[in-house]
Scaffold this motif. Structure first.
Motif, mmCIF file in Angstrom:
data_model
loop_
_atom_site.group_PDB
_atom_site.id
_atom_site.type_symbol
_atom_site.label_atom_id
_atom_site.label_comp_id
_atom_site.label_asym_id
_atom_site.label_seq_id
_atom_site.Cartn_x
_atom_site.Cartn_y
_atom_site.Cartn_z
ATOM 1 N N THR A 121 0.843 -1.192 0.000
ATOM 2 C CA THR A 121 0.000 0.000 0.000
ATOM 3 C C THR A 121 0.881 1.246 0.000
ATOM 4 O O THR A 121 1.995 1.235 0.519
ATOM 5 N N PHE A 122 0.360 2.312 -0.596
ATOM 6 C CA PHE A 122 1.049 3.599 -0.586
ATOM 7 C C PHE A 122 0.034 4.703 -0.839
ATOM 8 O O PHE A 122 -1.072 4.454 -1.320
ATOM 9 N N ASP A 123 0.406 5.930 -0.477
ATOM 10 C CA ASP A 123 -0.462 7.095 -0.634
ATOM 11 C C ASP A 123 0.104 8.018 -1.705
ATOM 12 O O ASP A 123 1.320 8.168 -1.825
ATOM 13 N N LEU A 124 -0.790 8.653 -2.445
ATOM 14 C CA LEU A 124 -0.383 9.630 -3.456
ATOM 15 C C LEU A 124 -1.144 10.931 -3.240
ATOM 16 O O LEU A 124 -2.373 10.926 -3.124
ATOM 17 N N ASP A 125 -0.409 12.055 -3.200
ATOM 18 C CA ASP A 125 -1.039 13.362 -3.062
ATOM 19 C C ASP A 125 -1.486 13.917 -4.416
ATOM 20 O O ASP A 125 -2.421 14.695 -4.490
ATOM 21 N N ALA A 126 -0.781 13.534 -5.480
ATOM 22 C CA ALA A 126 -1.076 14.046 -6.821
ATOM 23 C C ALA A 126 -0.934 12.905 -7.824
ATOM 24 O O ALA A 126 -0.405 11.846 -7.499
ATOM 25 N N ASP A 127 -1.432 13.129 -9.043
ATOM 26 C CA ASP A 127 -1.276 12.129 -10.097
ATOM 27 C C ASP A 127 0.213 11.849 -10.290
ATOM 28 O O ASP A 127 1.007 12.789 -10.434
ATOM 29 N N GLN A 128 0.594 10.578 -10.277
ATOM 30 C CA GLN A 128 2.006 10.218 -10.356
ATOM 31 C C GLN A 128 2.183 8.885 -11.071
ATOM 32 O O GLN A 128 1.329 8.018 -10.994
ATOM 33 N N ASP A 129 3.340 8.757 -11.713
ATOM 34 C CA ASP A 129 3.803 7.452 -12.164
ATOM 35 C C ASP A 129 4.490 6.797 -10.976
ATOM 36 O O ASP A 129 5.265 7.444 -10.279
ATOM 37 N N VAL A 130 4.201 5.537 -10.764
ATOM 38 C CA VAL A 130 4.761 4.801 -9.623
ATOM 39 C C VAL A 130 5.495 3.580 -10.133
ATOM 40 O O VAL A 130 5.020 2.879 -11.035
ATOM 41 N N LYS A 131 6.668 3.324 -9.545
ATOM 42 C CA LYS A 131 7.432 2.128 -9.863
ATOM 43 C C LYS A 131 7.739 1.405 -8.554
ATOM 44 O O LYS A 131 8.198 2.012 -7.596
ATOM 45 N N LEU A 132 7.458 0.099 -8.528
ATOM 46 C CA LEU A 132 7.807 -0.758 -7.403
ATOM 47 C C LEU A 132 8.732 -1.852 -7.904
ATOM 48 O O LEU A 132 8.437 -2.500 -8.913
ATOM 49 N N GLU A 133 9.841 -2.050 -7.189
ATOM 50 C CA GLU A 133 10.809 -3.069 -7.574
ATOM 51 C C GLU A 133 11.289 -3.791 -6.324
ATOM 52 O O GLU A 133 11.336 -3.209 -5.244
ATOM 53 N N LEU A 134 11.681 -5.047 -6.510
ATOM 54 C CA LEU A 134 12.202 -5.861 -5.425
ATOM 55 C C LEU A 134 13.685 -6.090 -5.643
ATOM 56 O O LEU A 134 14.097 -6.509 -6.721
ATOM 57 N N TYR A 135 14.492 -5.792 -4.614
ATOM 58 C CA TYR A 135 15.946 -5.951 -4.676
ATOM 59 C C TYR A 135 16.408 -6.918 -3.596
ATOM 60 O O TYR A 135 15.789 -7.016 -2.532
#
Length: 86
Positions: free
Chosen positions: A18-32
């Motif tokens: 889960t995550f919160d966004l204040d404005a329209d955004q591109d989001v990237k999630l990666e596992l390292y």
């Protein structure tokens, strides 16, 4: 504050992020891994702002261990340590 969270942690198969966004955004999630090597790209998409986003990822094929979940949105980068068990 990104509101980045993952549960259950440790997880065995499906991980909810889960995550919160204040404005329209591109989001990237990666596992390292802990050596900083990219293990798995999880998500790269555009999201509408003002929302609490929740995404499920089936990671049953991932080896047991400790990983870093990397969140990137705009100029913001956040990390969360997660653990996979059997």
């Amino acid at each position: 504050n990104t509101g980045l969270a993952a549960y259950p942690n440790p997880f065995t198969g499906v991980l909810n992020v889960t995550f919160d966004l204040d404005a329209d955004q591109d989001v990237k999630l990666e596992l390292y891994d802990l050596q900083g090597r990219l293990v798995l790209p999880l998500l790269q998409d555009a999201f509408l702002g003002g929302y609490h986003i929740s995404e499920d990822f089936n990671l049953t094929s991932l080896s047991d261990g400790i990983y870093m979940l990397r969140y990137e949105s705009g100029n913001t980068v956040d990390y969360l340590k997660i653990s996979k068990t059997h």
